[in-house]
Scaffold this motif. Structure first.
Motif, PDB file in Angstrom:
ATOM      1  N   ALA B  25     -59.515   3.376  65.744  1.00 61.75           N
ATOM      2  CA  ALA B  25     -59.777   2.261  64.831  1.00 61.75           C
ATOM      3  C   ALA B  25     -60.131   2.746  63.427  1.00 61.75           C
ATOM      4  O   ALA B  25     -59.963   2.016  62.456  1.00 61.75           O
ATOM      5  N   GLU B  32     -50.728   2.887  60.127  1.00 61.47           N
ATOM      6  CA  GLU B  32     -50.038   1.612  59.928  1.00 61.47           C
ATOM      7  C   GLU B  32     -49.328   1.589  58.573  1.00 61.47           C
ATOM      8  O   GLU B  32     -48.186   1.139  58.457  1.00 61.47           O
ATOM      9  N   GLU B  36     -45.460   0.984  57.910  1.00 59.07           N
ATOM     10  CA  GLU B  36     -45.066  -0.164  57.076  1.00 59.07           C
ATOM     11  C   GLU B  36     -44.282   0.287  55.842  1.00 59.07           C
ATOM     12  O   GLU B  36     -43.350  -0.384  55.408  1.00 59.07           O
ATOM     13  N   ALA B  59     -55.774   0.664  69.189  1.00 56.96           N
ATOM     14  CA  ALA B  59     -55.554   0.318  67.780  1.00 56.96           C
ATOM     15  C   ALA B  59     -54.213   0.887  67.306  1.00 56.96           C
ATOM     16  O   ALA B  59     -53.434   0.213  66.623  1.00 56.96           O
ATOM     17  N   GLY B  62     -51.326  -0.915  68.935  1.00 56.26           N
ATOM     18  CA  GLY B  62     -51.127  -2.208  68.278  1.00 56.26           C
ATOM     19  C   GLY B  62     -50.311  -2.067  66.995  1.00 56.26           C
ATOM     20  O   GLY B  62     -49.493  -2.930  66.677  1.00 56.26           O
ATOM     21  N   MET B  65     -46.789  -1.767  68.098  1.00 52.84           N
ATOM     22  CA  MET B  65     -46.331  -3.059  68.624  1.00 52.84           C
ATOM     23  C   MET B  65     -46.057  -4.055  67.499  1.00 52.84           C
ATOM     24  O   MET B  65     -45.150  -4.879  67.597  1.00 52.84           O
ATOM     25  N   GLU B  69     -40.631  -5.449  66.763  1.00 51.70           N
ATOM     26  CA  GLU B  69     -39.647  -6.535  66.662  1.00 51.70           C
ATOM     27  C   GLU B  69     -38.914  -6.477  65.324  1.00 51.70           C
ATOM     28  O   GLU B  69     -37.704  -6.688  65.262  1.00 51.70           O
TER      29      GLU B  69
END
Lengths: 147, 119
Positions: B25, B32, B36, B59, B62, B65, B69
């Motif tokens: 965390a 991330e 991104e 974390a 996630g 995940m 998509e």
């Protein structure tokens, strides 16, 4: 020279600020404690993950990310198990409030979050939550049995 | 030593991320942001080479995940390679090894997507 080893349960406590920067310290301790308790390397890694998830939940959800609180870890070594109690005075969670996600459903509908409790329950033999509304002291107890 | 460092390189159309250390965390935002950033740049085929990743918590899972998509909607994917045993156990315990393609090493992963890239 021989050294007498007490078979009495032993326990000690560590108190950390409710900040994620200390997670690595806590997981390292959990892994080492597991090895001391007699668990193997792979199982010790699982215990450390479960502790990470439990402490993260306390910091982010019970304390809503506020870093000025305390998280207390109590490690108890018994002949039967290693118990790790995570105590805090943030928002409590009772056992009957815990809903574990279904991994199959999770994979069909991916989303962020929700996996920490599942990892804890998969990697530990017992996970118990206690919320004491009177004292405001709350606890997550993680138990790994020694086979 | 920092809890997490992330190296990046490109192999053809595949962006390779090499996280080293611990994703939890505390460090997940860095991880991330790296993912991104790739997606923002239109690099939708991403290989996570986890040879130096010692640990990933929910974390970090996630974060992966959260983008799967999007990359698949753009005919890309997130691949995994070189998982250490305890990291593999985490993915496998949660059934993620069914959701992601996991390879023994980076070469195998790149070979698996090579025909797709040509097509």
């Amino acid at each position: 020279m021989s050294v007498a080893v007490s078979m009495e349960p032993a326990e000690f406590r560590l108190v950390i600020p409710s900040q994620t920067r200390y997670l690595n310290l806590v997981t390292g301790l959990a892994k080492r404690a597991s090895l001391v308790a007699g668990l193997d390397d792979a199982t010790s890694a699982k215990v450390s993950i479960a502790v990470d998830e439990a402490v993260t939940n306390v910091i982010l959800h019970a304390y809503h990310g506020e870093g000025e609180h305390s998280v207390e870890l109590e490690l108890r070594f018994t002949e039967q198990a290693l118990e790790i109690h995570i105590l805090h005075s943030g928002q409590g969670l009772r056992g009957d409030q815990v809903v574990l996600p279904d991994p199959k459903e999770y994979i069909k509908h991916p989303r962020k979050g929700g996996l920490g409790l599942l990892l804890m329950s998969r990697f530990m033999d017992e996970v118990r939550f206690k919320a004491d509304e009177v004292s405001g002291r709350n606890e997550c107890c993680l138990i790994k049995k020694l086979d | 030593m920092a809890d997490l460092s992330i190296a990046m390189r490109q192999a053809g159309d595949v962006a390779i991320l090499l996280p080293a250390g611990f994703i939890n965390a505390h460090t997940v935002r860095e991880f991330e942001e790296a993912l991104e950033g790739l997606v923002r740049d239109g690099r939708y085929t991403i290989l996570l080479n986890c040879r130096d990743l010692h640990y990933i918590s929910s974390a970090g899972l996630g974060a992966i995940m959260g983008l799967i998509e999007t990359v698949r909607d753009h005919q890309g994917d997130i691949l995994l390679s070189d998982l250490q045993p305890n990291v593999f156990t985490i993915f496998d315990t949660l059934g993620f090894t069914q959701l992601y393609r996991v390879f023994g090493d980076e070469d195998q992963a790149l070979a698996a997507v090579a025909p797709e890239r040509k097509g």
